[in-house]
Design a protein around this motif. Structure first.
Motif, short mmCIF file in Angstrom:
data_model
loop_
_atom_site.label_atom_id
_atom_site.label_comp_id
_atom_site.label_asym_id
_atom_site.label_seq_id
_atom_site.Cartn_x
_atom_site.Cartn_y
_atom_site.Cartn_z
N ALA A 139 0.83 -1.21 0.00
CA ALA A 139 0.00 0.00 0.00
C ALA A 139 0.86 1.26 0.00
CB ALA A 139 -0.94 0.00 1.21
N ARG A 140 2.00 1.24 0.73
CA ARG A 140 2.90 2.41 0.74
C ARG A 140 3.44 2.70 -0.66
NH1 ARG A 140 4.47 0.59 5.88
NH2 ARG A 140 6.18 -0.64 5.03
N VAL A 141 3.82 1.65 -1.37
CA VAL A 141 4.35 1.83 -2.72
C VAL A 141 3.25 2.36 -3.64
CG1 VAL A 141 5.26 0.62 -4.75
CG2 VAL A 141 6.18 0.12 -2.47
N ILE A 142 2.09 1.76 -3.59
CA ILE A 142 0.99 2.19 -4.46
C ILE A 142 0.57 3.61 -4.12
CG2 ILE A 142 -1.42 1.75 -5.05
CD1 ILE A 142 -0.69 -1.29 -4.77
N LYS A 143 0.52 3.94 -2.84
CA LYS A 143 0.17 5.30 -2.43
C LYS A 143 1.18 6.31 -2.95
CE LYS A 143 -0.99 8.08 1.59
NZ LYS A 143 -1.11 8.12 3.06
N LEU A 183 4.47 10.10 -13.87
CA LEU A 183 5.23 10.59 -15.02
C LEU A 183 6.73 10.50 -14.75
CD1 LEU A 183 5.47 11.93 -17.78
CD2 LEU A 183 4.97 14.11 -16.70
N MET A 184 7.15 10.89 -13.55
CA MET A 184 8.56 10.81 -13.20
C MET A 184 9.05 9.36 -13.20
SD MET A 184 9.30 13.68 -10.31
CE MET A 184 7.71 14.12 -9.67
N ALA A 185 8.27 8.47 -12.62
CA ALA A 185 8.66 7.05 -12.59
C ALA A 185 8.77 6.50 -14.01
CB ALA A 185 7.65 6.24 -11.78
N ASP A 186 7.84 6.87 -14.85
CA ASP A 186 7.88 6.43 -16.25
C ASP A 186 9.13 6.96 -16.95
OD1 ASP A 186 6.54 4.93 -18.29
OD2 ASP A 186 6.00 6.83 -19.24
N GLU A 187 9.44 8.22 -16.73
CA GLU A 187 10.63 8.83 -17.34
C GLU A 187 11.91 8.16 -16.82
OE1 GLU A 187 12.90 11.44 -19.74
OE2 GLU A 187 10.80 10.87 -19.82
N LEU A 188 11.95 7.89 -15.53
CA LEU A 188 13.13 7.26 -14.94
C LEU A 188 13.27 5.81 -15.41
CD1 LEU A 188 12.96 8.77 -11.36
CD2 LEU A 188 14.58 9.35 -13.18
N ILE A 239 11.05 3.37 -4.42
CA ILE A 239 10.81 3.27 -5.86
C ILE A 239 11.98 3.82 -6.66
CG2 ILE A 239 9.29 4.05 -7.74
CD1 ILE A 239 7.03 4.08 -5.55
N VAL A 240 12.58 4.88 -6.17
CA VAL A 240 13.73 5.48 -6.86
C VAL A 240 14.90 5.62 -5.89
CG1 VAL A 240 12.25 6.79 -8.46
CG2 VAL A 240 13.07 7.89 -6.38
N LEU A 287 15.31 4.74 -11.45
CA LEU A 287 14.28 3.83 -10.99
C LEU A 287 14.96 2.65 -10.29
CD1 LEU A 287 11.20 3.55 -11.11
CD2 LEU A 287 11.49 2.25 -13.22
N ARG A 288 14.54 2.37 -9.09
CA ARG A 288 15.13 1.28 -8.31
C ARG A 288 14.47 -0.05 -8.61
NH1 ARG A 288 14.01 -0.36 -2.93
NH2 ARG A 288 15.73 -1.63 -2.20
#
Length: 92
Positions: A12-16, A25-30, A63-64, A77-78
């Motif tokens: 839940a922490r990751v999804i939140k 958008l940042m995660a997608d770019e990374l 996540i990163v 991205l981690r």
């Protein structure tokens, strides 16, 4: 039973942490490779402070990850498997 709850709390922490369009958008770019914060500021169109706050949320969720080089900060991205998750979400 409590061990199972802990697992779902972590999920839940990751999804939140992903629960904002700018962070997605940042995660997608990374997912395309490492980026300087300055590049993410240009991409998102928000000020440096706002982008930094979003990146902190993503970093605290695992996540990163970041690396300082001189005065610049780079993020990557981690968990690359996140991109498959986004593909799954796109299919909904």
């Amino acid at each position: 039973m409590k061990a199972n709850i802990k697992k779902y709390e972590k999920r839940a922490r990751v999804i939140k942490a992903l629960g904002h369009p700018s962070r997605l958008l940042m995660a997608d770019e990374l997912g395309k490779g490492e980026r300087c914060v300055c590049r993410l500021v240009e991409l998102i169109g928000h000020d440096f402070s706002t982008v930094s706050k979003h990146l902190t949320v993503l970093r605290k969720a695992g996540i990163v990850e970041m690396e300082k080089r001189g005065k610049k900060v780079f993020y990557r991205l981690r968990i690359p498997c996140l991109l498959r998750f986004m593909d799954c979400v796109d299919a909904v």
